[in-house]
Design a protein around this motif. Structure first.
Motif, mmCIF file in Angstrom:
data_model
loop_
_atom_site.group_PDB
_atom_site.id
_atom_site.type_symbol
_atom_site.label_atom_id
_atom_site.label_comp_id
_atom_site.label_asym_id
_atom_site.label_seq_id
_atom_site.Cartn_x
_atom_site.Cartn_y
_atom_site.Cartn_z
ATOM 1 N N GLU A 1 43.944 35.583 44.577
ATOM 2 C CA GLU A 1 43.544 36.980 44.380
ATOM 3 C C GLU A 1 44.402 37.898 45.227
ATOM 4 N N ILE A 2 44.747 39.037 44.648
ATOM 5 C CA ILE A 2 45.524 40.049 45.363
ATOM 6 C C ILE A 2 44.593 40.754 46.342
ATOM 7 N N PRO A 3 44.985 40.812 47.630
ATOM 8 C CA PRO A 3 44.121 41.476 48.617
ATOM 9 C C PRO A 3 43.790 42.911 48.204
ATOM 10 N N ASN A 4 42.572 43.307 48.443
ATOM 11 C CA ASN A 4 42.055 44.649 48.157
ATOM 12 C C ASN A 4 41.955 44.953 46.671
ATOM 13 N N GLY A 5 42.121 43.951 45.838
ATOM 14 C CA GLY A 5 41.936 44.136 44.402
ATOM 15 C C GLY A 5 40.504 43.798 44.017
ATOM 16 N N ASN A 6 40.299 43.644 42.729
ATOM 17 C CA ASN A 6 38.977 43.295 42.207
ATOM 18 C C ASN A 6 39.042 41.973 41.457
ATOM 19 N N GLY A 7 39.675 40.987 42.087
ATOM 20 C CA GLY A 7 39.801 39.683 41.466
ATOM 21 C C GLY A 7 41.105 39.474 40.734
ATOM 22 N N GLN A 8 42.001 40.459 40.726
ATOM 23 C CA GLN A 8 43.290 40.312 40.054
ATOM 24 C C GLN A 8 44.160 39.301 40.796
ATOM 25 N N SER A 9 45.035 38.662 40.032
ATOM 26 C CA SER A 9 46.010 37.728 40.584
ATOM 27 C C SER A 9 47.389 38.101 40.026
ATOM 28 N N ILE A 10 48.416 37.468 40.563
ATOM 29 C CA ILE A 10 49.769 37.698 40.047
ATOM 30 C C ILE A 10 49.827 37.267 38.579
ATOM 31 N N LEU A 11 49.163 36.172 38.250
ATOM 32 C CA LEU A 11 49.144 35.709 36.864
ATOM 33 C C LEU A 11 48.518 36.761 35.954
ATOM 34 N N ARG A 12 47.409 37.320 36.361
ATOM 35 C CA ARG A 12 46.744 38.357 35.559
ATOM 36 C C ARG A 12 47.644 39.572 35.397
ATOM 37 N N GLU A 13 48.338 39.968 36.461
ATOM 38 C CA GLU A 13 49.226 41.118 36.392
ATOM 39 C C GLU A 13 50.426 40.828 35.487
ATOM 40 N N ALA A 14 50.905 39.584 35.493
ATOM 41 C CA ALA A 14 52.010 39.209 34.596
ATOM 42 C C ALA A 14 51.578 39.372 33.142
#
Length: 157
Positions: free
Chosen positions: A118-131
């Protein structure tokens, strides 16, 4: 090839416009500069506005992925340019350069990161999700560019 390497390879293909859709470079190839601001058939956006929107959104997702403290532009006002065309060819050129550079930086990020963390300070997002988000968002708007070019009869045969 191990699973993570295969996933990264597939993400790179997807992010570069591979697979089932054209990439941005193909979508704008041979497009006359004087048509960037056209809105045929009362469409709400010009090709310039779509490309600049891609730049802003992709930059935002890259910066968020690198730094969970990143402050995103205000939605939707700061994600869309007001002008229907670039002020000059340099602005168009700079936009395209930033899209390429940001995409390259994101591709480097997926190679050097834990895709699932999970990306810090996000809402459960990850690099994979952002890709996936970048690929989906860009493909959607690139398809709009192709449609506008077809409506203006300036798409490749």
């Amino acid at each position: 090839m191990e699973n993570n390497e295969l996933l990264i390879s597939e993400l790179k293909t997807l992010l570069n416009g591979g697979g089932a859709h054209v990439g941005l470079k193909d979508a704008i190839e041979g497009l006359p500069f004087n048509l960037l601001g056209e809105k045929p058939f009362k469409l709400p956006y010009s090709i310039w506005q779509l490309v600049e929107h891609i730049r802003i959104a992709q930059w935002d997702m890259l910066e968020f992925s690198k730094d969970g403290n990143h402050k995103s532009p205000k939605w939707p006002d700061e994600y869309w340019p007001k002008a229907s065309e670039p002020k000059d060819e340099q602005e168009w050129h700079n936009c395209l350069i930033q899209i390429d550079e940001d995409l390259e930086a994101f591709l480097e990020l997926i190679e050097s990161s834990d895709l699932y963390q999970e990306i810090p300070n996000g809402n459960g997002q990850s690099i994979l999700r952002e890709a996936f988000q970048i690929a989906d968002h860009n493909a959607y708007h690139i398809a709009e560019i192709v449609i506008i070019r077809r409506l203006m009869d300036v798409w490749k045969s």
